[in-house]
Design an enzyme around this catalytic site. Structure first.
Site, PDB file in Angstrom:
ATOM      1  N   LYS A   1      57.523  -0.187  12.115  1.00  0.00           N
ATOM      2  CA  LYS A   1      56.576   0.591  11.303  1.00  0.00           C
ATOM      3  C   LYS A   1      55.260   0.837  12.036  1.00  0.00           C
ATOM      4  O   LYS A   1      54.631   1.867  11.841  1.00  0.00           O
ATOM      5  CB  LYS A   1      56.340  -0.062   9.950  1.00  0.00           C
TER       6      LYS A   1
ATOM      7  N   LYS B   1      68.574   3.316   9.542  1.00  0.00           N
ATOM      8  CA  LYS B   1      68.729   2.894   8.149  1.00  0.00           C
ATOM      9  C   LYS B   1      68.355   4.046   7.199  1.00  0.00           C
ATOM     10  O   LYS B   1      67.399   4.772   7.470  1.00  0.00           O
ATOM     11  CB  LYS B   1      67.757   1.718   7.942  1.00  0.00           C
TER      12      LYS B   1
ATOM     13  N   LYS C   1      63.401   5.593   2.383  1.00  0.00           N
ATOM     14  CA  LYS C   1      62.611   6.487   1.527  1.00  0.00           C
ATOM     15  C   LYS C   1      61.683   7.354   2.365  1.00  0.00           C
ATOM     16  O   LYS C   1      61.352   8.462   2.002  1.00  0.00           O
ATOM     17  CB  LYS C   1      61.701   5.676   0.601  1.00  0.00           C
TER      18      LYS C   1
HETATM   19  N1  AQP Z   1      69.365   1.435   3.796  1.00  0.00           N
HETATM   20  C1  AQP Z   1      69.427   0.352   3.040  1.00  0.00           C
HETATM   21  N2  AQP Z   1      70.608  -0.278   2.818  1.00  0.00           N
HETATM   22  C2  AQP Z   1      70.689  -1.408   2.026  1.00  0.00           C
HETATM   23  N3  AQP Z   1      69.597  -1.923   1.411  1.00  0.00           N
HETATM   24  C3  AQP Z   1      68.406  -1.328   1.613  1.00  0.00           C
HETATM   25  N4  AQP Z   1      67.169  -1.588   1.160  1.00  0.00           N
HETATM   26  C4  AQP Z   1      66.303  -0.682   1.655  1.00  0.00           C
HETATM   27  N5  AQP Z   1      66.936   0.191   2.433  1.00  0.00           N
HETATM   28  C5  AQP Z   1      68.255  -0.170   2.426  1.00  0.00           C
HETATM   29  C6  AQP Z   1      66.842  -2.697   0.254  1.00  0.00           C
HETATM   30  O1  AQP Z   1      66.190  -2.145  -0.874  1.00  0.00           O
HETATM   31  C7  AQP Z   1      65.221  -3.080  -1.357  1.00  0.00           C
HETATM   32  C8  AQP Z   1      63.912  -2.409  -1.564  1.00  0.00           C
HETATM   33  O2  AQP Z   1      63.396  -1.959  -0.332  1.00  0.00           O
HETATM   34  P1  AQP Z   1      61.864  -1.576  -0.232  1.00  0.00           P
HETATM   35  O3  AQP Z   1      61.595  -0.346  -0.967  1.00  0.00           O
HETATM   36  O4  AQP Z   1      61.026  -2.678  -0.681  1.00  0.00           O
HETATM   37  O5  AQP Z   1      61.540  -1.426   1.278  1.00  0.00           O
HETATM   38  P2  AQP Z   1      62.313  -0.987   2.532  1.00  0.00           P
HETATM   39  O6  AQP Z   1      63.333  -2.000   2.895  1.00  0.00           O
HETATM   40  O7  AQP Z   1      61.290  -0.734   3.554  1.00  0.00           O
HETATM   41  O8  AQP Z   1      63.042   0.343   2.055  1.00  0.00           O
HETATM   42  P3  AQP Z   1      62.913   1.798   2.582  1.00  0.00           P
HETATM   43  O9  AQP Z   1      63.708   2.677   1.708  1.00  0.00           O
HETATM   44  O10 AQP Z   1      63.230   1.877   4.028  1.00  0.00           O
HETATM   45  O11 AQP Z   1      61.422   2.141   2.307  1.00  0.00           O
HETATM   46  P4  AQP Z   1      60.301   2.647   3.257  1.00  0.00           P
HETATM   47  O12 AQP Z   1      60.801   3.941   3.804  1.00  0.00           O
HETATM   48  O13 AQP Z   1      59.119   2.803   2.361  1.00  0.00           O
HETATM   49  O14 AQP Z   1      60.103   1.633   4.318  1.00  0.00           O
HETATM   50  C9  AQP Z   1      65.160  -4.209  -0.329  1.00  0.00           C
HETATM   51  O15 AQP Z   1      65.918  -5.307  -0.805  1.00  0.00           O
HETATM   52  C10 AQP Z   1      65.824  -3.629   0.890  1.00  0.00           C
HETATM   53  O16 AQP Z   1      66.462  -4.620   1.669  1.00  0.00           O
END
Ligand code: AQP
Length: 354
Positions: A115, A217, A220
């Site tokens: 990040k 991955k 969002k």
């Molecule tokens: N691609 C994924 N596959 C499986 N699990 C996932 N999680 C996130 N992406 C995947 C799980 O969703 C929960 C919430 O995640 P988060 O919103 O707190 O943060 P993150 O992991 O950083 O998710 P994003 O979508 O990638 O968000 P951004 O783009 O904002 O960084 C967690 O349990 C995570 O493991």
């Protein structure tokens, strides 16, 4: 084995549209666990300002994640649903954990490296300390189990390291105050204040990948909306995104071994398996030898069948912000009562005057 009462905690950041990865990796497990466990599910808004400080509409993002929790089936009366910033204990305990954790631990975190990118000096201090706040989220409730996607595994290991160091550094004070609980560490039993939390990462979709790049991955914050299926996408959007998903020209193999070196194929089969609650081997025994042009429409129908009830309920709930706000207020009060007790204990253990 430990004497801590089992408790589940997990959180989701209000940083954009929830996607299929969040659903299969986390939220669906939240729903399943509530049948047998005492659960606390949190919209982690304090985390959402670590990578980007100013959000256009944070309030509606918080409501939308809450709507997704409820639409997926989480019961906010039997369990606790709230947004993190309502309970000041998260930030207070995170500060103490900032003094427990070492800078070297934080610098090793893969998520920070990804990040922060190349310009680390310019990343916020909050982004570096993110795992310390995450440890505080979990340990404020002395949670024993945390359902998450595979990407959070390293942060949970760090949560365990923080609990172990706190328990060790303050072991005498914990014993003196009579605040210790028995924890099994290998063959030994030690007395500690914080449990050594177990991650719950399992199933066929612990890391759902981008539909456009099997090495990335699903996220969002990916600028391409075609890279993910959002929980708010309608049937037409879901079908279009699956149709456009990157694949290779070969037919599907008959066994999981044949998915090696084919990340996009592996991802779509994993998504199918998770949605159908089957294994990849089951899916391949049915679809082995078939082309993606045949597999994709069946996958799209399955995704629509599983996601459209959630989608419809989310839209209904988003139109009733008063109800969502009442759920978060009630959850915040109940979470706050548990957090207050932990913070009293922690202040006594550290030696602050109250
Ligand atoms: N691609 C994924 N596959 C499986 N699990 C996932 N999680 C996130 N992406 C995947 C799980 O969703 C929960 C919430 O995640 P988060 O919103 O707190 O943060 P993150 O992991 O950083 O998710 P994003 O979508 O990638 O968000 P951004 O783009 O904002 O960084 C967690 O349990 C995570 O493991």
């Amino acid at each position: 084995m430990s004497d801590f009462a089992p408790r589940v905690f997990s959180g989701v950041q209000p940083t954009g549209n929830l996607h299929l990865g969040n659903y299969l990796g986390a939220i669906r497990k939240f729903v399943a666990l509530q049948e047998s466990q005492d659960c606390i599910y949190c919209v982690v808004d304090l985390h959402s300002i670590t990578a980007q400080l100013v959000h256009e509409d944070l309030k509606s993002q918080i409501r939308s994640i809450t709507a997704a929790f409820l639409a997926a089936g989480i019961d906010p009366k039997r369990h606790i649903v709230f947004n993190q910033s309502r309970v000041s204990g998260h930030a207070e305990l995170a500060w103490i954990f900032n003094c427990v954790a070492r800078i070297g631990w934080m610098n090793r975190m893969t998520q920070f490296k990804e990040k922060a990118g190349k310009d680390r000096e310019n990343a916020s201090l909050g982004l570096l300390a993110y795992p310390s706040l995450m440890a505080a989220d979990i340990l404020l409730y002395r949670a024993t189990h945390v359902p998450v996607g595979d990407d959070q595994k390293q942060h949970l290991e760090l949560t365990r390291d923080i609990a172990i160091k706190f328990n060790n550094d303050f072991s005498e004070r914990i014993a003196e105050a009579g605040l210790g609980t028995e924890i099994a560490v290998g063959e030994e039993t030690v007395n500690g204040y914080f449990p050594i939390t177990e991650p719950l990462i399992g199933g066929e979709a612990t890391r759902v990948m981008s539909l456009k790049d099997g090495a990335k991955k699903m996220s969002k914050s990916d600028p391409s909306d075609l890279s993910r299926i959002n929980l708010t996408d309608d049937a037409e959007q879901i079908a279009r995104k699956i149709k456009k998903a990157k694949t290779d020209p070969d037919a599907l193999p008959s066994e999981p071994k044949g998915l090696e070196g084919r990340p996009e194929a592996d991802n779509l089969v994993g998504i199918f398996a998770a949605l159908a609650e089957k294994t990849k081997a089951d899916v391949l025994s049915e679809f082995g030898g078939r082309q993606f042009s045949e597999f994709k429409p069946v996958l799209a129908d399955l995704a629509v069948e599983k996601l459209s009830p959630i989608n419809g309920e989310m839209r209904r709930l988003i139109d009733d912000p008063g109800h969502i706000d009442a759920v978060l207020k009630d959850g915040g009060e109940r979470a706050g009562a548990i957090a207050e007790k932990t913070m009293r204990d922690v202040k006594d253990i550290v030696g602050f005057l109250r």
